[in-house]
Design a protein around this motif. Sequence first.
Motif, mmCIF file in Angstrom:
data_model
loop_
_atom_site.group_PDB
_atom_site.id
_atom_site.type_symbol
_atom_site.label_atom_id
_atom_site.label_comp_id
_atom_site.label_asym_id
_atom_site.label_seq_id
_atom_site.Cartn_x
_atom_site.Cartn_y
_atom_site.Cartn_z
ATOM 1 N N GLU A 1 0.788 -1.231 0.000
ATOM 2 C CA GLU A 1 0.000 0.000 0.000
ATOM 3 C C GLU A 1 0.821 1.283 0.000
ATOM 4 O O GLU A 1 0.284 2.370 -0.263
ATOM 5 N N ILE A 2 2.100 1.180 0.317
ATOM 6 C CA ILE A 2 2.883 2.406 0.577
ATOM 7 C C ILE A 2 3.011 3.281 -0.673
ATOM 8 O O ILE A 2 2.752 4.482 -0.638
ATOM 9 N N GLY A 3 3.407 2.666 -1.795
ATOM 10 C CA GLY A 3 3.577 3.427 -3.034
ATOM 11 C C GLY A 3 2.256 3.997 -3.514
ATOM 12 O O GLY A 3 2.159 5.172 -3.888
ATOM 13 N N LYS A 4 1.221 3.169 -3.456
ATOM 14 C CA LYS A 4 -0.118 3.618 -3.888
ATOM 15 C C LYS A 4 -0.584 4.818 -3.058
ATOM 16 O O LYS A 4 -1.126 5.787 -3.585
ATOM 17 N N THR A 5 -0.332 4.756 -1.746
ATOM 18 C CA THR A 5 -0.754 5.838 -0.869
ATOM 19 C C THR A 5 0.025 7.124 -1.169
ATOM 20 O O THR A 5 -0.529 8.229 -1.111
ATOM 21 N N LEU A 6 1.297 6.954 -1.519
ATOM 22 C CA LEU A 6 2.088 8.143 -1.905
ATOM 23 C C LEU A 6 1.516 8.782 -3.168
ATOM 24 O O LEU A 6 1.400 10.002 -3.272
ATOM 25 N N VAL A 7 1.165 7.939 -4.118
ATOM 26 C CA VAL A 7 0.560 8.440 -5.362
ATOM 27 C C VAL A 7 -0.731 9.182 -5.016
ATOM 28 O O VAL A 7 -0.982 10.285 -5.500
ATOM 29 N N SER A 8 -1.533 8.587 -4.142
ATOM 30 C CA SER A 8 -2.794 9.191 -3.732
ATOM 31 C C SER A 8 -2.553 10.566 -3.095
ATOM 32 O O SER A 8 -3.208 11.559 -3.435
ATOM 33 N N THR A 9 -1.599 10.624 -2.177
ATOM 34 C CA THR A 9 -1.303 11.877 -1.472
ATOM 35 C C THR A 9 -0.867 12.967 -2.451
ATOM 36 O O THR A 9 -1.348 14.102 -2.388
ATOM 37 N N LEU A 10 0.054 12.614 -3.360
ATOM 38 C CA LEU A 10 0.570 13.642 -4.276
ATOM 39 C C LEU A 10 -0.492 14.079 -5.275
ATOM 40 O O LEU A 10 -0.554 15.252 -5.639
ATOM 41 N N LEU A 11 -1.326 13.141 -5.706
ATOM 42 C CA LEU A 11 -2.399 13.528 -6.628
ATOM 43 C C LEU A 11 -3.335 14.507 -5.936
ATOM 44 O O LEU A 11 -3.686 15.545 -6.493
ATOM 45 N N SER A 12 -3.732 14.180 -4.694
ATOM 46 C CA SER A 12 -4.683 15.102 -4.064
ATOM 47 C C SER A 12 -4.000 16.406 -3.689
ATOM 48 O O SER A 12 -4.621 17.468 -3.791
ATOM 49 N N ALA A 13 -2.729 16.343 -3.319
ATOM 50 C CA ALA A 13 -2.022 17.598 -3.028
ATOM 51 C C ALA A 13 -1.887 18.456 -4.289
ATOM 52 O O ALA A 13 -1.767 19.669 -4.216
ATOM 53 N N SER A 14 -1.946 17.818 -5.459
ATOM 54 C CA SER A 14 -1.803 18.562 -6.719
ATOM 55 C C SER A 14 -3.147 19.039 -7.268
ATOM 56 O O SER A 14 -3.194 19.625 -8.345
ATOM 57 N N GLY A 15 -4.227 18.701 -6.580
ATOM 58 C CA GLY A 15 -5.515 19.245 -6.989
ATOM 59 C C GLY A 15 -6.486 18.222 -7.569
ATOM 60 O O GLY A 15 -7.564 18.586 -8.022
ATOM 61 N N PHE A 16 -6.111 16.944 -7.572
ATOM 62 C CA PHE A 16 -7.044 15.913 -8.050
ATOM 63 C C PHE A 16 -7.923 15.452 -6.886
ATOM 64 O O PHE A 16 -7.484 15.440 -5.736
ATOM 65 N N GLN A 17 -9.135 15.059 -7.216
ATOM 66 C CA GLN A 17 -9.995 14.453 -6.197
ATOM 67 C C GLN A 17 -9.767 12.946 -6.288
ATOM 68 O O GLN A 17 -10.044 12.347 -7.341
ATOM 69 N N VAL A 18 -9.261 12.363 -5.220
ATOM 70 C CA VAL A 18 -8.861 10.956 -5.282
ATOM 71 C C VAL A 18 -9.827 10.081 -4.482
ATOM 72 O O VAL A 18 -10.139 10.385 -3.334
ATOM 73 N N PHE A 19 -10.269 9.002 -5.107
ATOM 74 C CA PHE A 19 -11.095 8.005 -4.438
ATOM 75 C C PHE A 19 -10.194 6.795 -4.250
ATOM 76 O O PHE A 19 -9.995 6.016 -5.180
ATOM 77 N N ASP A 20 -9.621 6.682 -3.048
ATOM 78 C CA ASP A 20 -8.632 5.632 -2.789
ATOM 79 C C ASP A 20 -9.350 4.380 -2.287
ATOM 80 O O ASP A 20 -9.906 4.371 -1.185
ATOM 81 N N LEU A 21 -9.333 3.338 -3.117
ATOM 82 C CA LEU A 21 -10.063 2.113 -2.777
ATOM 83 C C LEU A 21 -9.246 1.190 -1.876
ATOM 84 O O LEU A 21 -9.734 0.139 -1.471
ATOM 85 N N GLY A 22 -7.998 1.549 -1.617
ATOM 86 C CA GLY A 22 -7.164 0.726 -0.735
ATOM 87 C C GLY A 22 -6.405 -0.347 -1.488
ATOM 88 O O GLY A 22 -6.044 -0.159 -2.653
ATOM 89 N N VAL A 23 -6.215 -1.484 -0.814
ATOM 90 C CA VAL A 23 -5.436 -2.574 -1.410
ATOM 91 C C VAL A 23 -6.334 -3.793 -1.644
ATOM 92 O O VAL A 23 -7.470 -3.817 -1.174
#
Length: 215
Positions: free
Chosen positions: A106-128
């Motif tokens: 989950e670590i890499g996916k969560t980083l992607v999620s964090t950076l996407l939302s920090a960049s202005g995307f609305q992220v729906f993180d379904l987990g692992v």
Amino acid sequence: MHEEQFNAMRQSIVDGAPEHASELASKALELGIAPLEAINKGFVPGLTHIGEQFRLGEVFLPDLVMAGEAMKAAVAVLEPEMQKRGTQREILGKVVLGTVKGDIHEIGKTLVSTLLSASGFQVFDLGVDVPVERFAEKAREVQADIVGVSALLTTTMQGQKSVVEALDRHGLRPKVKVIVGGAPVTRDWAEKIGADGYGQDAMAAVAIARSLLHK
Ligand code: B1M
């Protein structure tokens, strides 16, 4: 600069020491080290090392688990700061994101999620360990622009292809774009399965997401 700090961060992951990793993450912020720099130069090299040792049979699953826990503890401290630094207000697009079925990394996916939302995307993180159909259902429900699929195992990469196929079956393509990533994933693989983009790391994932939506 900050070499000593980075070495200590790396070692806290190798030692599988969540509390120490979290202290070092706080210290990094106090010292003015950018959160992503702490992750990339400090903590990730620790995970890379432990992963290599695991592959060579020098360390075992519990060591991998503890390294993962230490990494999560560090990211938990750094994540709010990364979010804060994303100052953009306009929503650039909607992204449904998850790690494929059978894969609990989950670590890499969560980083992607964090950076996407920090960049202005609305992220729906379904987990692992996300079933193929769930990606498609969620994409339809929220009218996603992008579906992001992470896979860390050569055995679960196939699930990325299945997600592309499921989106096709649901008639969501080519409107909904697909980005794939994860350690064993390559640009060639992304092309082969008909994905629209490949992110080598979390920053690249953001750049690809922006370019796919012409933002
Ligand atoms: Co596992 N594991 N693991 N593991 N693990 C790897 C992946 C492995 C390479 C280690 C090795 O043998 N050298 C190996 C896979 C071999 C292969 O198939 N090629 C492996 C194995 C074999 C396993 C198990 C099968 C071990 C076992 O049980 N015998 C098992 C599988 C469990 C399962 O999923 N079903 C397993 C379990 C685990 C833990 C649970 C113990 C733990 C995960 C803890 C957690 O996530 N909560 C774990 C860990 C920590 C690792 C390593 C050491 C580190 C992974 C990581 O977090 N990296 C890993 C070795 C390695 O990768 N060096 C290993 C840091 C993270 C920031 O990077 O995830 O690559 P990464 O993400 C990057 C990019 O790839 C990219 O951006 C991220 C940020 O820059 N990215 C995307 C990721 N997803 C993206 C999506 C995108 C775009 C970019 O768009 C949507």
